[in-house]
Design an enzyme around this catalytic site. Structure first.
Site, PDB file in Angstrom:
ATOM      1  N   THR A   9       0.807  -1.118  -0.080  1.00  0.00           N
ATOM      2  CA  THR A   9       0.105  -0.010  -0.045  1.00  0.00           C
ATOM      3  C   THR A   9       1.124   1.329  -0.087  1.00  0.00           C
ATOM      4  O   THR A   9       1.355   1.548  -1.005  1.00  0.00           O
ATOM      5  CB  THR A   9      -0.923   0.026   1.555  1.00  0.00           C
ATOM      6  OG1 THR A   9      -1.768  -1.170   1.170  1.00  0.00           O
ATOM      7  CG2 THR A   9      -1.926   1.186   1.056  1.00  0.00           C
ATOM      8  N   HIS A  10       1.252   1.791   1.086  1.00  0.00           N
ATOM      9  CA  HIS A  10       2.204   3.082   1.093  1.00  0.00           C
ATOM     10  C   HIS A  10       3.477   2.528   1.331  1.00  0.00           C
ATOM     11  O   HIS A  10       4.624   2.843   0.685  1.00  0.00           O
ATOM     12  CB  HIS A  10       1.551   4.079   2.203  1.00  0.00           C
ATOM     13  CG  HIS A  10       0.309   4.324   2.093  1.00  0.00           C
ATOM     14  ND1 HIS A  10      -0.127   5.053   0.959  1.00  0.00           N
ATOM     15  CD2 HIS A  10      -0.959   4.208   2.781  1.00  0.00           C
ATOM     16  CE1 HIS A  10      -1.437   5.345   0.803  1.00  0.00           C
ATOM     17  NE2 HIS A  10      -2.013   4.779   2.180  1.00  0.00           N
ATOM     18  N   GLU A  32       0.901  -8.682  -3.506  1.00  0.00           N
ATOM     19  CA  GLU A  32      -0.141  -8.005  -2.971  1.00  0.00           C
ATOM     20  C   GLU A  32      -1.680  -8.621  -2.957  1.00  0.00           C
ATOM     21  O   GLU A  32      -1.901  -9.394  -3.957  1.00  0.00           O
ATOM     22  CB  GLU A  32      -0.292  -6.481  -3.680  1.00  0.00           C
ATOM     23  CG  GLU A  32      -1.516  -5.753  -3.280  1.00  0.00           C
ATOM     24  CD  GLU A  32      -1.847  -5.584  -1.653  1.00  0.00           C
ATOM     25  OE1 GLU A  32      -2.709  -5.612  -1.438  1.00  0.00           O
ATOM     26  OE2 GLU A  32      -1.010  -5.204  -1.078  1.00  0.00           O
ATOM     27  N   CYS A  42      -7.595   7.791   3.133  1.00  0.00           N
ATOM     28  CA  CYS A  42      -8.118   9.154   3.643  1.00  0.00           C
ATOM     29  C   CYS A  42      -9.075  10.001   3.036  1.00  0.00           C
ATOM     30  O   CYS A  42      -9.302  10.919   3.377  1.00  0.00           O
ATOM     31  CB  CYS A  42      -6.821   9.821   4.251  1.00  0.00           C
ATOM     32  SG  CYS A  42      -5.548  10.524   2.726  1.00  0.00           S
ATOM     33  N   THR A 110       5.507  -5.375   4.989  1.00  0.00           N
ATOM     34  CA  THR A 110       4.458  -4.321   5.029  1.00  0.00           C
ATOM     35  C   THR A 110       2.996  -4.598   4.609  1.00  0.00           C
ATOM     36  O   THR A 110       2.481  -3.966   3.617  1.00  0.00           O
ATOM     37  CB  THR A 110       5.108  -3.445   3.858  1.00  0.00           C
ATOM     38  OG1 THR A 110       5.398  -4.028   2.555  1.00  0.00           O
ATOM     39  CG2 THR A 110       6.229  -2.716   4.288  1.00  0.00           C
ATOM     40  N   LEU A 297      -0.391   5.723  10.448  1.00  0.00           N
ATOM     41  CA  LEU A 297      -0.448   6.959   9.510  1.00  0.00           C
ATOM     42  C   LEU A 297       0.300   6.740   8.357  1.00  0.00           C
ATOM     43  O   LEU A 297       1.226   6.331   8.267  1.00  0.00           O
ATOM     44  CB  LEU A 297      -0.175   8.468  10.350  1.00  0.00           C
ATOM     45  CG  LEU A 297      -0.815   8.877  11.445  1.00  0.00           C
ATOM     46  CD1 LEU A 297      -0.055  10.005  12.134  1.00  0.00           C
ATOM     47  CD2 LEU A 297      -2.099   9.198  11.080  1.00  0.00           C
TER      48      LEU A 297
END
Length: 451
Positions: A9-10, A32, A42, A110, A297
């Site tokens: 993702t990030h 993934e 967000c 991750t 975050l």
């Protein structure tokens, strides 16, 4: 060198991009479960409430982008087990159900986070939705056109934004949270009360300090949410209760936080050699308290992902830690914070001092100006700043970044009160409002010393 990245993702995206940038000859395999990556969740509430220009722009990278950089992309592939001793992984192709094994030299975990779904009767109803990924976003966007009412459970940032979004669309909206105050984990009581008034002024029903006990599907297609104090009915309910690290498959093999987040050092190493982690699966070093915490975050994930790439060959760059800086806009009012609140400090048993100050952001002789309500938190012994928050109808978001730097650099209230801020009537007063806030803190601290 052969690197396997599990989850993209990030943190995984930035790790892959930067590893390949520094080592274009390395073999980088990315696994993934989903068919997309880099989704900025967000923005879900903004898209649901029709305030996004193009939902495709909520992705900043694609599988093709990483493939062009040299990554071997395994989208819709689930890593089912990892043998950290022998450095192999077992993978399942979610389209074909075929499985295969693959080796690695170094591995990057991750795997991100999953929504918290408490064991509440009825929570798995089709009328109870989540707000986490692209699939959820599409469901909520479609529902927004069909529903007349919604109940949002969870009054943190995500739930608060979604409830504000439904109210913006004119839907009958209810916002429920077990905590007694809105945005209680991000702001102290004085700012929570400002937010609560904005919600009620805009027709939102608040069920604060109420614990959800059940979800009940009704024959007319609605859902009823029963709490320990009240009962609410709407077309849909959305659970925005929080997130937990998605590490169940391997957390018992590592040093972790109590919730299963992998503890990483300042170079993103886990407790096992050649195993790195970053993002929502990992801990962060929280500068205001000097310990490891779980703060999921995107900003933390991006920086940690970059650091994985910097340090995967050898340790070259240390993690600076985080202040958990954040901001949100609700009913045209901005809220921004960095570091500890007084309430969080009390919960941690940490002794702090605080001050509240309000001032217009620019001179009163201007045709318009707007007040800024501010809090500052500091260590009474060292006078080092530990946290701060602001709210205003004026955009004060960048001031939280300034406070973040002050906390990270361990500035004192005295130093912050004397920083060289610009003055120009279009922008601020001769004494910038942050200087004024720090000055109020100095005055309070000095008064205590002289007692």
């Amino acid at each position: 060198m052969k690197v396997s990245i599990i989850g993209c993702t990030h943190a995984g995206t930035f790790a892959a991009m930067n590893i390949l940038k520094a080592h274009p000859d390395w073999e980088v395999d990315v696994f993934e479960r989903n068919d997309n990556l880099s989704f900025l969740s967000c923005g879900i509430a903004l898209w649901v409430s029709d305030r996004v220009s193009d939902p495709n722009k909520m992705f900043y990278a694609s599988p093709d982008d990483l493939a062009k950089s040299g990554a071997n992309m395994y989208m819709k592939h689930d890593v089912t087990s990892i043998d950290f001793e022998n450095k192999t992984i077992e993978v399942k192709n979610l389209d074909s159900d075929e499985t295969f094994s693959q080796s690695y030299d170094k591995i990057v975990l991750t795997t991100g986070s999953s929504p918290v779904i408490p064991n509440i009767p009825g929570i798995h109803s089709d009328r109870v939705h989540l707000c986490k990924n692209w699939t959820n976003a599409n469901e909520l966007r479609q529902n927004a056109c069909e529903i007349n009412s919604a109940i949002v459970i969870g009054a943190g940032y995500i739930g608060a934004e979604l409830a504000e979004g439904y109210a913006h669309l004119g839907k009958k909206t209810t916002l429920i949270d077990a905590l007694p105050d809105l945005l209680a984990k991000n702001f102290d009581l004085n700012m929570s009360k400002v937010a609560e008034k904005d919600y009620t002024d805009n027709g939102v029903t608040l069920g604060l300090g109420e614990k959800v006990e059940s979800f009940i599907d009704n024959p007319d297609g609605t859902v009823t949410v029963k709490t320990d104090k009240n009962s609410y009915t709407a077309d849909i309910a959305v659970a925005c209760i929080g997130f937990r690290p998605n590490t169940d498959m391997f957390k018992d093999e590592f040093e972790t936080l109590p919730n299963g987040a992998l503890i990483v050092d300042e170079y993103m190493h886990t407790s096992k050699p050649d195993v790195f982690s970053a993002g929502d699966a990992a801990s962060v070093h929280y500068n205001p308290t000097g310990d490891n915490q779980y703060i999921p975050l995107a900003t933390n994930a991006v920086r940690q992902g970059i650091l994985v790439a910097k340090n995967i060959e050898k340790d070259t760059m240390k993690y600076l830690g985080t202040q958990a800086s954040s901001a949100v806009e609700l009913f045209d009012r901005s809220y921004a914070a960095s570091g500890l609140t007084a309430g969080h400090a009390k919960a941690l048993g940490k002794k702090v001092d605080t001050v509240t100050y309000e001032d217009n952001y620019r001179p009163e002789f201007m045709l318009s100006t707007t007040p800024v309500l501010m809090n500052l938190v500091w260590d009474p012994e060292t006078r080092i700043i530990l946290g701060g928050a602001l709210t205003s109808m004026y955009d004060i978001s960048q001031s939280a970044n300034l406070l973040s730097v002050a906390i990270q650099k361990k500035m004192t209230i005295d130093e912050l009160s004397m920083v060289d801020f610009l003055f120009q009537p279009n922008f601020d007063k001769p004494v910038n409002y942050i200087s004024a806030l720090a000055g109020a803190a100095v005055e309070k601290a000095d008064a205590k010393v002289s007692e």
